[in-house]
Write an enzyme that holds these catalytic residues in place. Structure first.
Site, PDB file in Angstrom:
ATOM      1  N   HIS A   1      -7.328  56.976  69.197  1.00 19.63           N
ATOM      2  CA  HIS A   1      -6.367  58.021  68.782  1.00 19.63           C
ATOM      3  C   HIS A   1      -4.968  57.616  69.078  1.00 19.63           C
ATOM      4  O   HIS A   1      -4.521  56.863  69.732  1.00 19.63           O
ATOM      5  CB  HIS A   1      -6.763  59.204  69.794  1.00 19.63           C
ATOM      6  CG  HIS A   1      -6.116  60.467  69.218  1.00 19.63           C
ATOM      7  ND1 HIS A   1      -4.962  60.698  69.729  1.00 19.63           N
ATOM      8  CD2 HIS A   1      -6.611  61.757  68.615  1.00 19.63           C
ATOM      9  CE1 HIS A   1      -4.443  61.933  69.199  1.00 19.63           C
ATOM     10  NE2 HIS A   1      -5.669  62.535  68.653  1.00 19.63           N
TER      11      HIS A   1
ATOM     12  N   LYS B   1      -8.580  67.179  73.894  1.00 21.33           N
ATOM     13  CA  LYS B   1      -7.324  66.231  74.581  1.00 21.33           C
ATOM     14  C   LYS B   1      -7.515  66.548  76.239  1.00 21.33           C
ATOM     15  O   LYS B   1      -8.844  66.779  76.601  1.00 21.33           O
ATOM     16  CB  LYS B   1      -6.091  66.493  74.212  1.00 21.33           C
ATOM     17  CG  LYS B   1      -6.156  66.687  72.669  1.00 21.33           C
ATOM     18  CD  LYS B   1      -4.340  66.382  72.175  1.00 21.33           C
ATOM     19  CE  LYS B   1      -4.617  66.530  70.659  1.00 21.33           C
ATOM     20  NZ  LYS B   1      -3.364  66.192  69.977  1.00 21.33           N
TER      21      LYS B   1
ATOM     22  N   GLU C   1      -5.292  60.487  60.706  1.00 19.36           N
ATOM     23  CA  GLU C   1      -4.530  61.408  61.080  1.00 19.36           C
ATOM     24  C   GLU C   1      -2.965  60.992  61.201  1.00 19.36           C
ATOM     25  O   GLU C   1      -2.714  59.993  62.233  1.00 19.36           O
ATOM     26  CB  GLU C   1      -4.961  61.547  62.716  1.00 19.36           C
ATOM     27  CG  GLU C   1      -6.362  61.855  63.078  1.00 19.36           C
ATOM     28  CD  GLU C   1      -6.274  62.840  64.369  1.00 19.36           C
ATOM     29  OE1 GLU C   1      -6.955  63.760  64.347  1.00 19.36           O
ATOM     30  OE2 GLU C   1      -6.061  61.955  65.404  1.00 19.36           O
TER      31      GLU C   1
ATOM     32  N   SER D   1      -3.152  69.245  62.557  1.00 14.71           N
ATOM     33  CA  SER D   1      -2.598  70.590  62.486  1.00 14.71           C
ATOM     34  C   SER D   1      -3.655  71.187  61.519  1.00 14.71           C
ATOM     35  O   SER D   1      -3.249  72.329  60.827  1.00 14.71           O
ATOM     36  CB  SER D   1      -1.199  70.729  62.262  1.00 14.71           C
ATOM     37  OG  SER D   1      -0.539  70.282  63.180  1.00 14.71           O
TER      38      SER D   1
ATOM     39  N   GLY E   1      -0.191  67.804  66.281  1.00 15.82           N
ATOM     40  CA  GLY E   1       0.226  68.876  67.330  1.00 15.82           C
ATOM     41  C   GLY E   1       1.611  69.207  66.785  1.00 15.82           C
ATOM     42  O   GLY E   1       2.466  70.074  67.827  1.00 15.82           O
TER      43      GLY E   1
ATOM     44  N   GLU F   1      -2.526  59.080  70.333  1.00 15.31           N
ATOM     45  CA  GLU F   1      -1.829  59.353  71.571  1.00 15.31           C
ATOM     46  C   GLU F   1      -2.131  58.070  72.617  1.00 15.31           C
ATOM     47  O   GLU F   1      -1.340  57.618  73.399  1.00 15.31           O
ATOM     48  CB  GLU F   1      -2.492  60.557  72.355  1.00 15.31           C
ATOM     49  CG  GLU F   1      -1.665  61.775  71.449  1.00 15.31           C
ATOM     50  CD  GLU F   1      -2.505  62.949  71.469  1.00 15.31           C
ATOM     51  OE1 GLU F   1      -3.369  63.129  72.360  1.00 15.31           O
ATOM     52  OE2 GLU F   1      -2.073  64.114  70.691  1.00 15.31           O
TER      53      GLU F   1
ATOM     54  N   ASN G   1     -11.309  67.812  69.248  1.00 14.69           N
ATOM     55  CA  ASN G   1     -10.501  67.126  70.328  1.00 14.69           C
ATOM     56  C   ASN G   1      -9.787  67.846  71.451  1.00 14.69           C
ATOM     57  O   ASN G   1      -8.674  68.073  71.073  1.00 14.69           O
ATOM     58  CB  ASN G   1      -9.768  65.983  69.643  1.00 14.69           C
ATOM     59  CG  ASN G   1      -8.890  65.155  70.493  1.00 14.69           C
ATOM     60  OD1 ASN G   1      -9.191  65.030  71.837  1.00 14.69           O
ATOM     61  ND2 ASN G   1      -8.036  64.523  70.191  1.00 14.69           N
TER      62      ASN G   1
HETATM   63  C1  PEP Z   1      -5.639  65.398  67.264  1.00 19.85           C
HETATM   64  O1  PEP Z   1      -5.140  65.316  68.316  1.00 19.85           O
HETATM   65  O2  PEP Z   1      -6.647  64.533  66.876  1.00 19.85           O
HETATM   66  C2  PEP Z   1      -5.115  66.463  66.409  1.00 19.85           C
HETATM   67  C3  PEP Z   1      -5.390  66.622  65.139  1.00 19.85           C
HETATM   68  O3  PEP Z   1      -4.241  67.295  67.165  1.00 19.85           O
HETATM   69  P1  PEP Z   1      -3.734  68.902  66.324  1.00 19.85           P
HETATM   70  O4  PEP Z   1      -4.838  69.332  65.511  1.00 19.85           O
HETATM   71  O5  PEP Z   1      -3.475  69.554  67.348  1.00 19.85           O
HETATM   72  O6  PEP Z   1      -2.675  68.259  65.274  1.00 19.85           O
END
Ligand code: PEP
Length: 247
Positions: free
Chosen positions: A94, A10, A165, A209, A171, A96, A8
């Site tokens: 997601h 973003k 998630e 992460s 992040g 976000e 992803n």
């Molecule tokens: C995500 O945005 O789906 C995600 C898992 O981000 P990160 O790996 O940066 O934590």
């Protein structure tokens, strides 16, 4: 089942950066043991479709899909349009978007339905906040989020991908331990089992992460069937190392 590693990106990238990243991924991916996808920003889907042409190791994904079919929805992009651009997967719900665009469980379920109807596999994101985890509400939250999708899709829920998630891990550099993630994935598997005969075939990804150093341990858990990768998907070497760990 074959694992799925999806990147992803973003709201990151540029014409030049995308070209360099896809070139490096194409050069290094070989014949992966897992399915692989990259999800660039919508503005770059056509460019990345072109950059991926002539190979089938890396599929194209979108980061969102409209809950509407077509018409007067300024700024929206429909599942049919994404399909025309060769999109195979679409991230929906997601955290976000749930936070910044006020998407709720019902919107997310409709988006998943629109994607499936257009022949795109939705990657349905669910996960609890830190406060919810600390209050012991993790199971309640993720089951509520998934149940909205099960309610709308019924048997077709067997055709989706789920991404667990935990918001506190996205992040932040804070990863759920393999045991913490597996515990939630097992709850989700059981919930799917009650809804569809195909529950064992539904891939449940972990996201938050995930990186080259922790991927193998997470992916070794019985109900972790891949990863949704944010930050690490922007660096070819890191993303390829995660792909290599998914077997
Ligand atoms: C995500 O945005 O789906 C995600 C898992 O981000 P990160 O790996 O940066 O934590």
């Amino acid at each position: 089942m074959k694992k799925l590693i999806a990147g992803n990106w973003k709201m990151n990238g540029s014409l030049a950066a995308n070209e360099a990243l896809i070139k490096a991924l194409r050069a290094g991916v070989g014949t992966p043991a897992c399915d692989v996808a990259v999800c660039p920003p919508g503005a770059y889907l056509a460019q990345v479709q072109g950059l991926l042409a002539g190979q089938d190791a890396i599929a194209l994904g979108a980061q969102n899909v409209s809950q509407h079919d077509n018409g007067a929805y300024t700024g929206d992009v429909s599942a049919t349009m994404l399909k025309e651009l060769g999109v195979r997967y679409a991230i929906v719900g997601h955290s976000e978007r749930r936070l910044h665009q006020a998407e709720n469980d019902v919107h997310v379920a409709i988006k998943a339905q629109r994607a499936l109807a257009a022949g795109i596999t939705p990657i349905v994101c669910i996960g609890e906040s830190l406060a919810e985890r600390e209050q012991g509400m993790t199971e309640f939250i993720v089951k509520r989020q998934l149940s909205a999708v099960i309610h709308l899709l019924e048997q077709r829920v067997g055709d989706i991908v789920v991404a667990y998630e935990p918001i506190w891990a996205i992040g932040t550099g804070k990863t759920a331990t393999p045991e913490q993630a597996q515990a939630v994935h097992a709850v989700l598997r059981a919930q799917l089992q009650a809804a569809t005969d195909k529950a064992q075939e539904v891939r449940i990804l972990y996201g938050g992460s995930m990186n080259a150093a922790n991927a193998a341990d997470l992916l070794a858990q019985p109900d972790i069937n891949g990863g949704l990768i944010g930050g690490a998907s922007l660096k070819a070497d890191d993303f390829l190392a995660i792909v290599a760990a998914a077997r």
